[in-house]
Design a protein around this motif. Structure first.
Motif, PDB file in Angstrom:
ATOM      1  N   ILE A   1      16.694  19.320  26.435  1.00  0.00           N
ATOM      2  CA  ILE A   1      15.832  18.207  26.815  1.00  0.00           C
ATOM      3  C   ILE A   1      15.400  18.419  28.261  1.00  0.00           C
ATOM      4  O   ILE A   1      16.021  19.180  29.007  1.00  0.00           O
ATOM      5  CB  ILE A   1      16.541  16.840  26.679  1.00  0.00           C
ATOM      6  N   GLU A   2      14.353  17.740  28.634  1.00  0.00           N
ATOM      7  CA  GLU A   2      13.858  17.845  29.999  1.00  0.00           C
ATOM      8  C   GLU A   2      14.853  17.222  30.959  1.00  0.00           C
ATOM      9  O   GLU A   2      15.404  16.147  30.703  1.00  0.00           O
ATOM     10  CB  GLU A   2      12.507  17.141  30.113  1.00  0.00           C
TER      11      GLU A   2
ATOM     12  N   TYR B   1      20.425  12.909  32.650  1.00  0.00           N
ATOM     13  CA  TYR B   1      21.722  13.339  33.174  1.00  0.00           C
ATOM     14  C   TYR B   1      22.758  12.237  33.005  1.00  0.00           C
ATOM     15  O   TYR B   1      23.855  12.447  32.479  1.00  0.00           O
ATOM     16  CB  TYR B   1      21.574  13.736  34.639  1.00  0.00           C
ATOM     17  N   LEU B   2      22.395  11.011  33.416  1.00  0.00           N
ATOM     18  CA  LEU B   2      23.322   9.888  33.309  1.00  0.00           C
ATOM     19  C   LEU B   2      23.603   9.541  31.852  1.00  0.00           C
ATOM     20  O   LEU B   2      24.699   9.103  31.504  1.00  0.00           O
ATOM     21  CB  LEU B   2      22.755   8.670  34.037  1.00  0.00           C
ATOM     22  N   LEU B   3      22.602   9.738  31.008  1.00  0.00           N
ATOM     23  CA  LEU B   3      22.738   9.399  29.601  1.00  0.00           C
ATOM     24  C   LEU B   3      23.918  10.118  28.963  1.00  0.00           C
ATOM     25  O   LEU B   3      24.669   9.538  28.182  1.00  0.00           O
ATOM     26  CB  LEU B   3      21.444   9.748  28.871  1.00  0.00           C
ATOM     27  N   TYR B   4      24.095  11.392  29.294  1.00  0.00           N
ATOM     28  CA  TYR B   4      25.160  12.176  28.674  1.00  0.00           C
ATOM     29  C   TYR B   4      26.404  12.295  29.561  1.00  0.00           C
ATOM     30  O   TYR B   4      27.444  12.761  29.099  1.00  0.00           O
ATOM     31  CB  TYR B   4      24.636  13.563  28.304  1.00  0.00           C
ATOM     32  N   GLU B   5      26.301  11.875  30.801  1.00  0.00           N
ATOM     33  CA  GLU B   5      27.446  11.950  31.704  1.00  0.00           C
ATOM     34  C   GLU B   5      28.343  10.726  31.581  1.00  0.00           C
ATOM     35  O   GLU B   5      29.560  10.824  31.691  1.00  0.00           O
ATOM     36  CB  GLU B   5      26.947  12.098  33.146  1.00  0.00           C
ATOM     37  N   ILE B   6      27.749   9.548  31.358  1.00  0.00           N
ATOM     38  CA  ILE B   6      28.487   8.294  31.331  1.00  0.00           C
ATOM     39  C   ILE B   6      28.941   7.981  29.910  1.00  0.00           C
ATOM     40  O   ILE B   6      28.231   8.235  28.945  1.00  0.00           O
ATOM     41  CB  ILE B   6      27.619   7.144  31.881  1.00  0.00           C
ATOM     42  N   GLY B   7      30.140   7.387  29.793  1.00  0.00           N
ATOM     43  CA  GLY B   7      30.721   7.166  28.472  1.00  0.00           C
ATOM     44  C   GLY B   7      30.188   5.969  27.715  1.00  0.00           C
ATOM     45  O   GLY B   7      30.229   5.938  26.485  1.00  0.00           O
ATOM     46  N   GLY B   8      29.695   4.928  28.389  1.00  0.00           N
ATOM     47  CA  GLY B   8      29.297   3.701  27.700  1.00  0.00           C
ATOM     48  C   GLY B   8      28.012   3.842  26.921  1.00  0.00           C
ATOM     49  O   GLY B   8      27.238   4.773  27.111  1.00  0.00           O
ATOM     50  N   GLY B   9      27.751   2.887  26.015  1.00  0.00           N
ATOM     51  CA  GLY B   9      26.493   2.837  25.299  1.00  0.00           C
ATOM     52  C   GLY B   9      26.349   3.852  24.185  1.00  0.00           C
ATOM     53  O   GLY B   9      25.242   4.194  23.801  1.00  0.00           O
TER      54      GLY B   9
ATOM     55  N   TYR C   1      19.377   3.464  32.226  1.00  0.00           N
ATOM     56  CA  TYR C   1      17.940   3.576  32.525  1.00  0.00           C
ATOM     57  C   TYR C   1      17.168   4.459  31.550  1.00  0.00           C
ATOM     58  O   TYR C   1      15.982   4.659  31.712  1.00  0.00           O
ATOM     59  CB  TYR C   1      17.697   4.129  33.936  1.00  0.00           C
ATOM     60  N   SER C   2      17.838   5.039  30.558  1.00  0.00           N
ATOM     61  CA  SER C   2      17.190   6.083  29.768  1.00  0.00           C
ATOM     62  C   SER C   2      16.666   5.551  28.452  1.00  0.00           C
ATOM     63  O   SER C   2      17.008   4.457  28.009  1.00  0.00           O
ATOM     64  CB  SER C   2      18.182   7.212  29.495  1.00  0.00           C
ATOM     65  N   ASP C   3      15.824   6.365  27.805  1.00  0.00           N
ATOM     66  CA  ASP C   3      15.499   6.124  26.415  1.00  0.00           C
ATOM     67  C   ASP C   3      16.760   6.289  25.577  1.00  0.00           C
ATOM     68  O   ASP C   3      17.765   6.815  26.027  1.00  0.00           O
ATOM     69  CB  ASP C   3      14.445   7.124  25.930  1.00  0.00           C
TER      70      ASP C   3
END
Length: 620
Positions: free
Chosen positions: A182-183, A189-197, A215-217
């Motif tokens: 992905i771009e 980066y935060l989408l896959y780094e953080i555990g929640g959601g 903040y991500s899609d």
């Protein structure tokens, strides 16, 4: 007559003499000399000799260390070489000095076989073969190039570093890794780094993973032909919201059906007007490989923590409770929002109706002695017409002095009373002192001892933990009694690697009793070994170097009485590292799924999806 005889004998003698000379001459021509030499850089298996005409002779060349066999002086490149002796021959083995740099590393357990194919003026062609050890399988090459083929041929024109990655594959563990690009962006980066959601779903359409936070899609992953794939990227309720607007992203995901869940966006700056920073609650739905969101709330507010879902009104429809707000299901895909405080509040200039009109009232006498609730659950604790409401609070009523109190965590159960037509406090679970900051409770309701009465599980996580090196948050089991009370039955200290208060309840060893799987989330050396795949960035940040997961402390097995014992076997997953894992059951086996990112050229992120399947016989 005699004269004729003498002449015949004389002629025969001449013929015999001539025949002898001819035979002698032909015998000499049928033996040939073979001379075999070796240039500098190697040796040959034979130096040759004299061979009969038509004889087959086989010999080979071996390069010295640092050299490469390039062929024979007769133009052949076969090795070993077989020739037929029809003439005298002089053959030389040719060698070139190797002049390339190839750094090879094995990740996991296996080996690499290296064979030089050819050498040109400015390049060296090398064949590499990855050979896994027993109980392991090859995943891919990574480093200077990426390939999923076991055998690759590379043309080396400059120094190259490659890693052969192997993962476990045996009767106990089946580890797999799938990849997509992905771009790069801070949001991704935060989408896959953080555990929640994040949450695993198994629907009639297949296995899915929802990845949505910060903040991500929202990303929707699906398992197709035993591989996890990114199906599509869907606009999230928090997509495009700037960090400066006070949005942290999507909060925890709480499934409410096979393919639906509720989640809240998370706001910050709680000291300001909620209408300027607050967030909303949403219902997500997976259908036809599509992910959609429906906004539940009308007003912005701080919907902190995991929203609870259950039937509060007794009409068979699922209602939502989050941080002091109740959302009643109208039965037409809409919800009406209500406030459970004594005063009608306004938000964004509009009034929010108090939880009262034609609805069950909540007895607020105990509620108002406490600070805002930190966690809530709606569950059918006592079988009846309506689900019960369970809330955790911080009680600051115990005064040490006029200016100082002792914060204490309380868990209160509200049951609907038909006579008063409201929810009344039916039981309070006495709690411990929690320190000077908030404590969150992970509240779940299950029958853990199979006696037909629901029990309460509490996972406590204090905000003080960041300042406590030896902090081990407690996990408590409260067994339900026939008189609607609860008795503290068992307590254990969770390992500090577990982030937050999250956990799943499932029968991991298929013995008919529910077990506890804590959620490994974070970056703590207590649950990781001391080395990792790509850890240079971790060294720069002063983080421990890791390469594997140590999961035995995350699994607590039920002994059949509602007491739990940590897994007494080593469960180490080598050559695998992620910062979060979600457990799920599939075909009677416990699985974990997580994801890790790698940068490619600073503009692309490679997402590595890790799936660990622990076979059921492991627990025998």
């Amino acid at each position: 007559m005699k004269r004729i005889l003498y002449l015949s004998l004389a002629l025969l003698s001449v013929l015999l003499a001539c025949s002898k000379d001819t035979i002698k001459s032909d015998t000499t021509d049928y033996r040939f000399l073979l001379t075999i030499n070796a240039e500098e850089g190697g040796k040959v298996s034979s130096n040759g000799g004299v061979y009969d005409k038509g004889a087959s002779v086989t010999f080979s060349a071996t390069a010295d260390e640092g050299y490469f066999f390039t062929g024979w002086s007769n133009g052949s490149s076969e090795n070993p070489l077989t020739i037929v002796m029809n003439t005298d021959q002089n053959i030389t083995a040719l060698f070139k000095k190797l002049d390339y740099t190839l750094f090879l590393e094995v990740l996991g357990q296996g080996e690499i076989f290296e064979e030089v194919i050819s050498i040109e003026d400015n390049s060296t062609k090398v064949k590499l073969t990855a050979i896994p050890e027993q109980g392991w399988k090859f995943i891919r090459w990574k480093g200077g190039l990426i390939s999923y083929e076991t055998e690759i041929v590379i043309d080396i024109t400059e120094p190259l570093a490659l890693k052969a990655s192997f993962v476990q594959s045996n009767q106990i563990l089946e580890v797999s890794k799938d990849f997509f690009n992905i771009e790069y962006s801070l949001k991704n980066y935060l989408l896959y780094e953080i555990g929640g959601g994040k949450r695993y779903f198994e629907t009639n359409e297949g296995q899915y993973l929802v990845v949505s936070s910060d903040y991500s899609d929202s990303h929707l992953l699906k398992k197709i032909d035993s591989k996890w794939n990114l199906i599509d990227v869907f606009e999230s309720p928090v997509s495009g919201l700037a960090e400066s607007e006070g949005y942290m992203g999507m909060g925890p995901v709480n499934p409410i059906s096979q393919n639906e869940y509720i989640a809240s966006s998370v706001g910050e700056n709680r000291d300001t007007d909620p209408s300027t920073w607050g967030a909303y609650i949403y219902k997500g739905k997976i259908e036809n490989d599509n992910l959609s969101y429906q906004k539940i709330t009308d007003f912005k507010d701080y919907y902190s923590g995991l929203a609870a879902y259950g039937d509060i009104t007794g009409d068979g429809l699922g209602d939502i409770f989050s941080s002091g707000w109740i959302f009643i299901n109208n039965g037409d895909e809409t919800f009406s929002q209500h406030n459970i405080t004594t005063n009608t509040e306004t938000n964004q200039g509009e009034s929010i109706e108090q939880f009262k009109t034609n609805l069950a009232l909540l007895d607020l006498e105990r509620y108002h002695q406490l600070s805002s609730n930190l966690s809530q659950q709606i569950a059918d604790l006592y079988p009846g017409g309506r689900d019960e409401i369970i809330m955790s609070f911080i009680d600051v009523s115990d005064k040490v002095s006029e200016d100082e109190s002792v914060p204490r965590g309380d868990v209160i159960i509200y049951e609907y009373d038909n006579s008063t037509q409201q929810f009344e406090v039916v039981f309070e679970l006495p709690r411990r002192t929690v320190g000077e900051v908030e404590t969150s409770e992970g509240i779940e309701v299950y029958d853990v001892n199979n006696d037909g009465i629901n029990d309460i599980l509490l996972s406590i996580n204090s905000g003080d933990s960041a300042n406590q090196e030896d902090y081990t948050p407690p996990f408590e089991v409260w067994l339900g009694n026939t008189d609607k009370t609860f008795t503290k039955h068992f307590e254990f200290e969770r390992q500090s690697f577990v982030g937050g208060a999250g956990y799943y309840v499932m029968d991991v060893n298929n013995d008919g009793f529910l077990d506890i799987t804590l959620l490994p989330v974070g970056d703590n050396a207590d649950w990781i070994q001391n080395w990792c795949l790509d850890c240079s960035y971790r060294e720069e940040q002063g983080l421990p170097i890791k390469d594997g997961l140590k999961l035995q402390n995350a699994i607590w097995l039920n002994d059949g009485t509602g007491r739990f014992n940590v897994l007494n076997k080593e469960l180490t997953i080598q050559n695998s590292f992620v910062t979060w894992l979600l457990p799920y059951m599939k075909d009677g086996n416990l699985n974990y799924i997580g994801a890790e990112y790698n940068y490619i050229d600073g503009e692309i992120m490679e997402i590595e999806v890790l799936n660990i399947e622990i076979k059921s016989n492991f627990f025998n």
